[in-house]
Design a protein around this motif. Sequence first.
Motif: not given
Length: 185
Positions: A2-15
């Motif tokens: 889902g949108l939020t799961e994708q956002a959390y995973a991406l943010s974590e991988s970048m930050l």
Amino acid sequence: MGLTEQAYALSESMLAEPLPRRWAHSLGVAKRAAGLRLIAGRDADVLEAAAVLHDVGYSPSIATTGFHPLDGARFLRDQEAFDDRVVRLVAHHSCALLEAEERGLRDDLVGEFELERPELVDALIYCDMTTTPDGGHTTPAERLDEIVSRYGPDTIVGRFIQRAAPEIHAAAGRVDERMATASTG
């Protein structure tokens, strides 16, 4: 995913690894956004996704202009093909237009990214400006003071945030009012 799961995973991988404090802040902002589901309604997932991604432009792997809202929004749009509404919220979070003016990037920001609905813009301002750098809860006044202290009053960030203060306080007030009305109605 889902949108939020994708956002959390991406943010974590970048930050998370290069900027753990920024990651903690982003998690705190997202937690505040989740707490606004009552007033966000059908836009709750968009708001939470934008909240956890709002500072992704600080990631050393994508920072090109030094202006994190623009760098993050461009990355989300061009490299990740992320939801347009999330991208627009990231681009314009926390009165970014005022900082863009200080940096000579106003035309870039306005030309590339439209503003999202005012209620969502207010909500993201509220979430960011009521979260400490470590992810804890604070007031907009304390957060503004902390930013000016950290960067200095005569820096680009210091000047912009002081100019933005009235709108930040107004946005926080509007969100508080909406939450009070929603919880009593």
